[in-house]
Design a protein around this motif. Structure first.
Motif, PDB file in Angstrom:
ATOM      1  N   LEU A 162       0.815  -1.220   0.000  1.00  0.00           N
ATOM      2  CA  LEU A 162       0.000   0.000   0.000  1.00  0.00           C
ATOM      3  C   LEU A 162       0.847   1.267   0.000  1.00  0.00           C
ATOM      4  CD1 LEU A 162      -2.594  -1.144   2.716  1.00  0.00           C
ATOM      5  CD2 LEU A 162      -2.815  -1.294   0.221  1.00  0.00           C
ATOM      6  N   ILE A 163       2.165   1.108   0.033  1.00  0.00           N
ATOM      7  CA  ILE A 163       3.065   2.260   0.113  1.00  0.00           C
ATOM      8  C   ILE A 163       3.584   2.634  -1.268  1.00  0.00           C
ATOM      9  CG2 ILE A 163       5.294   3.067   0.993  1.00  0.00           C
ATOM     10  CD1 ILE A 163       4.837   1.356   3.467  1.00  0.00           C
ATOM     11  N   THR A 174       5.857   7.890   9.017  1.00  0.00           N
ATOM     12  CA  THR A 174       4.717   8.031   9.932  1.00  0.00           C
ATOM     13  C   THR A 174       3.517   8.643   9.228  1.00  0.00           C
ATOM     14  OG1 THR A 174       6.252   8.326  11.785  1.00  0.00           O
ATOM     15  CG2 THR A 174       3.958   8.949  12.154  1.00  0.00           C
ATOM     16  N   LYS A 175       3.774   9.695   8.440  1.00  0.00           N
ATOM     17  CA  LYS A 175       2.693  10.355   7.716  1.00  0.00           C
ATOM     18  C   LYS A 175       2.118   9.446   6.636  1.00  0.00           C
ATOM     19  CE  LYS A 175       1.633  14.459   4.931  1.00  0.00           C
ATOM     20  NZ  LYS A 175       0.408  14.805   5.682  1.00  0.00           N
ATOM     21  N   VAL A 176       3.002   8.717   5.935  1.00  0.00           N
ATOM     22  CA  VAL A 176       2.539   7.813   4.882  1.00  0.00           C
ATOM     23  C   VAL A 176       1.635   6.731   5.471  1.00  0.00           C
ATOM     24  CG1 VAL A 176       3.256   6.109   3.170  1.00  0.00           C
ATOM     25  CG2 VAL A 176       4.519   8.261   3.385  1.00  0.00           C
ATOM     26  N   GLY A 182      -3.572   4.635   5.730  1.00  0.00           N
ATOM     27  CA  GLY A 182      -4.752   4.579   6.591  1.00  0.00           C
ATOM     28  C   GLY A 182      -4.576   3.683   7.807  1.00  0.00           C
ATOM     29  N   ALA A 183      -3.336   3.471   8.221  1.00  0.00           N
ATOM     30  CA  ALA A 183      -3.069   2.625   9.379  1.00  0.00           C
ATOM     31  C   ALA A 183      -3.562   3.292  10.654  1.00  0.00           C
ATOM     32  CB  ALA A 183      -1.572   2.347   9.478  1.00  0.00           C
ATOM     33  N   THR A 220       6.354   2.171  16.090  1.00  0.00           N
ATOM     34  CA  THR A 220       4.968   2.581  15.858  1.00  0.00           C
ATOM     35  C   THR A 220       4.033   1.390  16.070  1.00  0.00           C
ATOM     36  OG1 THR A 220       5.661   4.252  14.240  1.00  0.00           O
ATOM     37  CG2 THR A 220       3.351   3.567  14.189  1.00  0.00           C
ATOM     38  N   TYR A 221       3.048   1.561  16.953  1.00  0.00           N
ATOM     39  CA  TYR A 221       2.077   0.516  17.271  1.00  0.00           C
ATOM     40  C   TYR A 221       0.693   0.906  16.756  1.00  0.00           C
ATOM     41  CZ  TYR A 221       5.575  -0.874  20.812  1.00  0.00           C
ATOM     42  OH  TYR A 221       6.717  -1.248  21.470  1.00  0.00           O
ATOM     43  N   ASP A 222      -0.105  -0.095  16.431  1.00  0.00           N
ATOM     44  CA  ASP A 222      -1.492   0.203  16.088  1.00  0.00           C
ATOM     45  C   ASP A 222      -2.320   0.232  17.377  1.00  0.00           C
ATOM     46  OD1 ASP A 222      -2.060  -2.432  16.833  1.00  0.00           O
ATOM     47  OD2 ASP A 222      -2.380  -3.136  14.780  1.00  0.00           O
TER      48      ASP A 222
END
Length: 248
Positions: A162-163, A174-176, A182-183, A220-222
């Protein structure tokens, strides 16, 4: 009595000498073997070893004494505290937008990307995965073109499709992940520590070998606590400062 032998260092004249010396000596102390002597050489011998003045050496030693890594005794000398350990990290709270802002504002070159086995030192973050998608990027000052930091992102493979690579040249990961992929970003933990440049970092950032750099790890965690991305960034010590503002 045999004295403890600290590592050598290539000093960067753009940074405070006492700070560089204290960090080098600190790393030597924390990385010592159990059988190493606890007694440090005299201030004069340490100053000669690092190529600095005795006054600068004294300031560096005071920093380590304040941290509890060494103790100084009149007529006896300076000694490493036997139970000296790295201090507990400070926990800081901020926003995702603050992270994005900190990573922005530079010209970015995508050096390499692809899938690789999960690095051993990151295995704890991806226990369910055999491999991750990695992206190597070099950021440079927009005006001078001088390298400022080298970033390696380790991303879950299902997100890689998706990137858009063009987005990684324009924006921080982080922004991507948040605004393009849409993470669901629940939280980010940042760790910043002083290190010395290894040969590859020295080449990429165009700094002397073993010169001071800032080593950043951002996880980075969801929302469910699963790791989405681990960013490992090496910043030039003479081009980056880490400032924290705490308000009551």
């Amino acid at each position: 009595m045999t004295s403890f032998a600290p590592d050598s260092i290539v000093l960067n004249r753009k940074l405070p000498l006492w700070y560089q010396v204290s960090q080098s000596l600190r790393a030597s102390i924390l990385g010592r073997s159990p059988q190493d002597p606890l007694r440090l050489p005299t201030e004069e011998r340490l100053a000669e070893h690092y190529g600095v003045s005795v006054l600068t050496m004294r300031q560096a030693l005071k920093e380590l004494e304040d941290e509890g890594l060494i103790s100084r005794h009149r007529r006896r000398g300076t000694f490493i505290e036997p139970d000296a350990r790295r201090g507990a990290p400070v926990r800081l709270l901020g926003s995702v937008d603050a992270i994005v802002a900190q990573q922005s504002g530079m010209t970015t070159e995508l050096l390499d990307h692809g899938r690789t086995p999960v690095p051993a030192h990151l295995a704890e973050y991806f226990p369910d995965l055999p491999e991750v998608a990695t992206y190597h990027r070099l950021r440079c000052d927009e005006k001078t073109g001088e390298p400022t930091n080298h970033a390696v992102n380790h991303v879950r493979p299902e997100l890689a499709g998706l990137i858009d690579l063009d987005d990684l040249v324009r924006w921080p990961m982080t922004k991507v992940l948040r605004d393009v992929v849409g993470a669901d970003i629940g939280r980010i933990t940042d760790t910043v520590e002083a290190r010395l440049a290894d040969p590859e970092t020295s080449r990429l950032l165009e700094v002397p070998l073993l010169s001071p750099i800032l080593h950043y790890t951002g996880v980075t965690y969801d929302g469910g606590g699963r790791v989405l991305d681990v960013a490992v960034i090496q910043y030039r010590g003479d081009r980056f400062s880490f400032t924290v503002t705490l308000e009551a």
